[in-house]
Write a protein that holds these residues in place. Structure first.
Motif, PDB file in Angstrom:
ATOM      1  N   LYS A   1       4.651  13.992  -2.130  1.00 21.12           N
ATOM      2  CA  LYS A   1       4.081  12.982  -3.017  1.00 21.12           C
ATOM      3  C   LYS A   1       4.332  13.330  -4.483  1.00 21.12           C
TER       4      LYS A   1
ATOM      5  N   GLY B   1       0.787  -1.232   0.000  1.00 18.70           N
ATOM      6  CA  GLY B   1       0.000   0.000   0.000  1.00 18.70           C
ATOM      7  C   GLY B   1       0.811   1.269   0.000  1.00 18.70           C
ATOM      8  N   HIS B   2       2.144   1.151  -0.012  1.00 15.39           N
ATOM      9  CA  HIS B   2       2.999   2.342   0.030  1.00 15.39           C
ATOM     10  C   HIS B   2       2.774   3.219  -1.203  1.00 15.39           C
TER      11      HIS B   2
ATOM     12  N   ASP C   1       2.032  10.739   7.359  1.00 21.05           N
ATOM     13  CA  ASP C   1       1.805  10.776   5.921  1.00 21.05           C
ATOM     14  C   ASP C   1       2.647  11.859   5.263  1.00 21.05           C
TER      15      ASP C   1
ATOM     16  N   ASN D   1      -4.063  12.202  -3.716  1.00 24.18           N
ATOM     17  CA  ASN D   1      -5.502  12.075  -3.912  1.00 24.18           C
ATOM     18  C   ASN D   1      -6.138  13.463  -3.983  1.00 24.18           C
TER      19      ASN D   1
ATOM     20  N   ARG E   1       0.051   3.559  -3.145  1.00 22.30           N
ATOM     21  CA  ARG E   1      -1.234   4.249  -3.077  1.00 22.30           C
ATOM     22  C   ARG E   1      -1.266   5.292  -1.971  1.00 22.30           C
ATOM     23  N   ARG E   2      -0.677   4.959  -0.835  1.00 24.98           N
ATOM     24  CA  ARG E   2      -0.765   5.830   0.342  1.00 24.98           C
ATOM     25  C   ARG E   2       0.216   6.996   0.284  1.00 24.98           C
ATOM     26  N   ASP E   3       1.448   6.747  -0.179  1.00 24.84           N
ATOM     27  CA  ASP E   3       2.509   7.745  -0.030  1.00 24.84           C
ATOM     28  C   ASP E   3       3.015   8.351  -1.336  1.00 24.84           C
TER      29      ASP E   3
END
Length: 282
Positions: free
Chosen positions: A188, A149-150, A182, A158, A152-154
């Motif tokens: 990002k 999930g790194h 985060d 979004n 998508r998350r980091d």
């Protein structure tokens, strides 16, 4: 990720496990690979310190966009760099630099290349070794990041991240850093530009310059605008990566180097204070 409270209370925030082992390992492998790729790449560039647009180059073509050369003048040897037809005197740095007490015609000086002396064969061997190490590491990182999930998350911003972009830019200009688990939207965007755009483009242009790959994938150089254009893009992406590295280091120093280094070495990161408290010293 699980968080642990610090025994000094909320003024220092909590320690959170921010970087997985895969992220830390690939980070340092990238750092080592890119270091050797940069310096051996400059050695390879010195073999012909001119960049072109198109598929071919030579005396019958007028498609050079950058060159580093030297010439004899009434005042002695001089080095110069030409960028899009604009010429600059760069004696002692680009085009003509000193080595062992003597001036030599070379694109980049000896302290900026591996090997320091002119050795194209050795430079290519080292360059290709670390290029394939970079490719393998990028693939491992991508698989691991999708699995844990790194990515998508980091990495991928979004909608909420993008709405905070203006405020995040203003905070960075004022050197106001929010120490959170985060990444910020600017982080990002920066990491995504490197991992999703620059490194893949660097790999593609490197393959586009390879005669072997040209035979296997003849459409690749054409897709990139020709082998000479691929070489120019390769060089331009290198410059962008160096710029990213400089900004990256400056941000680490400004945000708190001990905390940032602990995160990328051990995985643990000290977050900011709880709401309503002033941030204490790291």
């Amino acid at each position: 990720m699980a968080a642990t409270s610090d025994d000094r209370g909320p003024l220092r925030g909590a320690l959170v496990y921010r970087q997985s082992a895969w992220t830390r390992l690939t980070h340092w492998l990238w750092a080592i690979s890119l270091f050797f790729l940069l310096l051996t790449g400059l050695q390879i560039f010195n073999a012909h310190p001119t960049l072109y647009i198109g598929d071919q180059s030579g005396f019958s073509f007028d498609n050079a966009v950058l060159s580093m050369r030297a010439e004899n003048t009434p005042d002695g040897p001089a080095g110069y760099t030409t960028i899009f037809g604009h010429r600059f005197d760069t004696t002692g740095v680009f085009g003509l630099s000193e080595w062992n007490g003597q001036l030599y015609q070379r694109g980049f000086p000896e302290w900026a290349t591996i090997p320091s002396y002119g050795d194209l064969a050795t430079g290519r061997v080292i360059h290709f070794f670390f290029a394939w190490l970079l490719v393998g590491t990028l693939l491992v990182w991508l698989i691991a990041s999708l699995a844990n999930g790194h990515f998508r998350r980091d990495i991928v911003p979004n909608g909420r991240d993008m709405r905070n972009l203006g405020r995040d830019i203003a905070d960075h200009i004022r050197l106001r850093f929010h120490h959170m688990r985060d990444y910020s939207v600017l982080q990002k965007l920066a990491y995504a530009s490197v991992l999703v755009i620059m490194l893949p483009l660097m790999i593609l242009t490197g393959l586009g310059m390879s005669p072997g790959m040209n035979a296997a994938l003849p459409w690749l150089p054409e897709l990139l605008g020709g082998r000479q254009t691929a070489r120019t893009i390769h060089f331009a992406v290198m410059v962008l990566l160096v710029g990213f590295f400089v900004v990256h280091i400056l941000m680490i120093l400004a945000a708190g180097p001990l905390n940032e280094m602990r995160s990328i070495v051990t995985g643990w990161y000290r977050t900011g204070p709880a709401p309503g408290h002033s941030e204490g010293e790291e």
